[in-house]
Write a protein that holds these residues in place. Structure first.
Motif, mmCIF file in Angstrom:
data_model
loop_
_atom_site.group_PDB
_atom_site.id
_atom_site.type_symbol
_atom_site.label_atom_id
_atom_site.label_comp_id
_atom_site.label_asym_id
_atom_site.label_seq_id
_atom_site.Cartn_x
_atom_site.Cartn_y
_atom_site.Cartn_z
ATOM 1 N N ALA A 1 44.057 85.240 76.169
ATOM 2 C CA ALA A 1 44.862 85.009 74.967
ATOM 3 C C ALA A 1 44.015 84.976 73.704
ATOM 4 C CB ALA A 1 45.646 83.703 75.102
ATOM 5 N N ALA A 2 42.771 84.458 73.847
ATOM 6 C CA ALA A 2 41.862 84.373 72.702
ATOM 7 C C ALA A 2 40.997 85.623 72.546
ATOM 8 C CB ALA A 2 40.965 83.149 72.837
ATOM 9 N N ASN A 3 41.135 86.554 73.511
ATOM 10 C CA ASN A 3 40.379 87.816 73.474
ATOM 11 C C ASN A 3 38.864 87.553 73.410
ATOM 12 O OD1 ASN A 3 40.167 90.630 73.535
ATOM 13 N ND2 ASN A 3 40.141 90.786 71.296
ATOM 14 N N ILE A 4 38.382 86.671 74.265
ATOM 15 C CA ILE A 4 36.964 86.320 74.298
ATOM 16 C C ILE A 4 36.254 87.248 75.284
ATOM 17 C CG2 ILE A 4 35.273 84.525 74.808
ATOM 18 C CD1 ILE A 4 37.524 82.469 74.267
ATOM 19 N N SER A 5 35.164 87.847 74.857
ATOM 20 C CA SER A 5 34.384 88.694 75.767
ATOM 21 C C SER A 5 32.958 88.816 75.244
ATOM 22 C CB SER A 5 35.001 90.089 75.910
ATOM 23 O OG SER A 5 34.933 90.793 74.675
ATOM 24 N N VAL A 6 32.051 89.124 76.159
ATOM 25 C CA VAL A 6 30.658 89.379 75.805
ATOM 26 C C VAL A 6 30.399 90.864 76.035
ATOM 27 C CG1 VAL A 6 28.246 88.917 76.362
ATOM 28 C CG2 VAL A 6 29.917 87.060 76.429
ATOM 29 N N GLN A 7 30.037 91.551 74.989
ATOM 30 C CA GLN A 7 29.804 93.000 75.105
ATOM 31 C C GLN A 7 28.334 93.293 75.316
ATOM 32 O OE1 GLN A 7 32.330 95.008 75.368
ATOM 33 N NE2 GLN A 7 33.815 93.407 74.876
ATOM 34 N N ILE B 1 34.230 86.608 81.203
ATOM 35 C CA ILE B 1 33.978 87.258 79.906
ATOM 36 C C ILE B 1 32.848 88.280 79.958
ATOM 37 C CG2 ILE B 1 34.779 85.203 78.677
ATOM 38 C CD1 ILE B 1 31.823 84.594 78.037
ATOM 39 N N THR B 2 32.208 88.413 81.111
ATOM 40 C CA THR B 2 31.033 89.284 81.211
ATOM 41 C C THR B 2 31.349 90.527 82.031
ATOM 42 O OG1 THR B 2 29.658 87.297 81.178
ATOM 43 C CG2 THR B 2 28.581 89.367 81.778
ATOM 44 N N PRO B 3 31.385 91.698 81.407
ATOM 45 C CA PRO B 3 31.643 92.930 82.166
ATOM 46 C C PRO B 3 30.497 93.230 83.136
ATOM 47 C CG PRO B 3 31.907 93.270 79.788
ATOM 48 C CD PRO B 3 31.236 91.949 79.970
ATOM 49 N N ASN B 4 30.847 93.769 84.276
ATOM 50 C CA ASN B 4 29.859 94.239 85.264
ATOM 51 C C ASN B 4 28.888 93.145 85.706
ATOM 52 O OD1 ASN B 4 30.895 96.946 84.934
ATOM 53 N ND2 ASN B 4 29.703 97.087 83.044
ATOM 54 N N LEU B 5 29.380 91.945 85.813
ATOM 55 C CA LEU B 5 28.546 90.841 86.291
ATOM 56 C C LEU B 5 28.162 91.099 87.749
ATOM 57 C CD1 LEU B 5 27.557 88.046 85.184
ATOM 58 C CD2 LEU B 5 29.444 87.033 86.484
ATOM 59 N N ASN B 6 26.883 90.898 88.066
ATOM 60 C CA ASN B 6 26.431 91.242 89.426
ATOM 61 C C ASN B 6 26.371 90.046 90.361
ATOM 62 O OD1 ASN B 6 24.248 90.001 88.271
ATOM 63 N ND2 ASN B 6 22.842 91.729 88.486
ATOM 64 N N TRP B 7 27.163 89.016 90.084
ATOM 65 C CA TRP B 7 27.345 87.928 91.037
ATOM 66 C C TRP B 7 28.780 87.428 90.936
ATOM 67 C CZ3 TRP B 7 28.522 83.120 88.817
ATOM 68 C CH2 TRP B 7 28.175 82.968 87.462
ATOM 69 N N ASP B 8 29.278 86.921 92.048
ATOM 70 C CA ASP B 8 30.663 86.466 92.125
ATOM 71 C C ASP B 8 30.687 84.952 92.341
ATOM 72 O OD1 ASP B 8 33.226 85.727 93.732
ATOM 73 O OD2 ASP B 8 33.662 87.719 92.932
ATOM 74 N N PRO B 9 31.446 84.215 91.505
ATOM 75 C CA PRO B 9 31.411 82.753 91.584
ATOM 76 C C PRO B 9 31.994 82.181 92.878
ATOM 77 C CG PRO B 9 33.160 83.463 90.123
ATOM 78 C CD PRO B 9 32.368 84.687 90.456
ATOM 79 N N ILE B 10 32.764 82.981 93.598
ATOM 80 C CA ILE B 10 33.356 82.526 94.857
ATOM 81 C C ILE B 10 32.638 83.129 96.059
ATOM 82 C CG2 ILE B 10 35.455 82.407 96.236
ATOM 83 C CD1 ILE B 10 35.557 80.768 93.639
ATOM 84 N N LYS B 11 32.534 84.450 96.097
ATOM 85 C CA LYS B 11 32.007 85.131 97.282
ATOM 86 C C LYS B 11 30.521 84.891 97.503
ATOM 87 C CE LYS B 11 35.363 88.922 96.952
ATOM 88 N NZ LYS B 11 35.526 90.390 96.732
ATOM 89 N N ASP B 12 29.775 84.653 96.431
ATOM 90 C CA ASP B 12 28.317 84.580 96.560
ATOM 91 C C ASP B 12 27.781 83.164 96.754
ATOM 92 O OD1 ASP B 12 27.962 87.302 96.361
ATOM 93 O OD2 ASP B 12 27.734 87.285 94.183
ATOM 94 N N PHE B 13 28.671 82.165 96.869
ATOM 95 C CA PHE B 13 28.194 80.786 96.967
ATOM 96 C C PHE B 13 28.927 79.999 98.048
ATOM 97 C CE2 PHE B 13 27.351 82.117 92.624
ATOM 98 C CZ PHE B 13 26.022 81.740 92.465
#
Length: 331
Positions: free
Chosen positions: A325-331, A111-123
């Motif tokens: 489907a719920a159109n959830i996002s953090v702007q 839900i976070t645009p331009n997040l500077n960490w990756d939940p898979i690649k960075d851990f």
């Protein structure tokens, strides 16, 4: 003769070099001295919540097992991003670890645009520790006794009933939106800055219901201020034996658990990861640990590095559809 001696000398040098290389590789896999100083366990939430409780349940016995202190360091904020960034930027040497809440690890990235960490690649996944189902509760002054009552009431007056969450994109929100999608309801979202404020307004009568892990709910259920309707785990909770599962209430796909896991920075030597995972598994098998987990309405659910890595990917894929489907996002 001289030529033979030169060949033997060269082979000896080569063998020595290979031996050194093998020794260095073994050291990188798991330094024999690890750990030789305290380990920092960064927690993505403030003190007092389930994430923090999980960290403190594992830190002290893990420190004893390793012969070094495991220091809990709370770094809340940014839906887990502050803690995650600190760990991804730390040396991959096993001395900085992350105790992460699943909502932050697999929903924040969706839900976070331009997040500077990756939940898979960075851990590097280490171990899952606790898994806690959600409990859907309503204020006790409302007339709803079952989930069917709640669904029927919302369909009669769509959008009138509202639910509190700890914030946009929280597992509380996506869990309730999953219910909306399954039941055809239109429960209205009221986001708060944390579970504490959400609970205050729920108890104060400003909102109608919420869905979250058992620890913050159990005292208010016991006091008769909140009424539990369903548990979103596979089984009923021993602490709430009369409350049906969502499957028993007719919604088998409303199977939602918060999970709390340890990650290391990507590239941490496998030997260190495996050592940490093995010690954590041993701690989790003790009766004292399991009893504490049960008292929280949670389960001591161990997953090792490979299984946790696969599960993280599966959870990302599962919630991606719900979020879109719920159109959830953090702007």
């Amino acid at each position: 003769m001289l030529s033979t001696m030169k060949r033997r000398g060269s082979l000896a040098v080569l063998a020595g070099a290979l031996g050194l290389t093998f020794t260095m590789a073994s050291a990188s896999a798991q330094p024999a001295s690890y750990p030789d100083r305290p380990i920092r366990l960064i927690v993505s939430a403030a003190p007092g919540g389930t994430t923090d409780i999980t960290a403190r349940m594992i830190a002290e016995p893990l420190g004893r097992a390793l012969g070094q202190s495991v220091v809990v360091d709370n770094k809340p904020g940014g839906a887990g991003t502050i803690a995650a960034q600190l760990v991804t930027r730390a040396p991959a040497d096993g001395y900085t670890l992350l105790l992460q809440y699943s909502g932050y690890q697999v929903i924040t990235p969706l839900i976070t645009p331009n997040l500077n960490w990756d939940p898979i690649k960075d851990f590097s996944p280490v171990a899952n520790i606790l898994s806690a189902p959600q409990v859907l509760v309503v204020r006790s002054d409302l007339p709803y006794k079952t989930l069917k009552d709640l669904v029927d009431a919302d369909k009669q007056n769509p959008g009138k009933l509202n639910y509190a969450s700890s914030g946009v994109g929280s597992l509380q929100q996506v869990s309730t939106e999953l219910l909306n999608q399954m039941a055809g309801t239109k429960l209205t979202h009221i986001p708060y800055n944390g579970t504490g404020p959400a609970m205050n307004d729920l108890l104060g009568g400003s909102v109608d219901l919420t869905i979250t892990t058992p620890p913050p709910l159990l005292p208010h259920i016991a006091a008769g201020k909140l009424r539990p309707l369903v548990v979103t785990g596979k089984n009923r909770l021993s602490t709430l034996p009369d409350v049906p599962t969502a499957a028993e209430a007719g919604y088998p796909e409303l199977l939602v658990s918060s999970w709390f896991a340890v990650y290391a920075p990507a590239g941490t030597p496998p030997g260190i990861v495996d050592k940490l995972a093995a010690e954590i598994e041993t701690i989790m098998q003790t009766p004292a640990f399991r009893e504490k987990a049960e008292s929280l309405g949670a389960e001591a659910l161990f997953m090792g590095p490979a299984e946790l890595g696969d599960y993280t990917k599966q959870e990302l894929e599962r919630w991606d559809g719900v979020v879109k489907a719920a159109n959830i996002s953090v702007q």
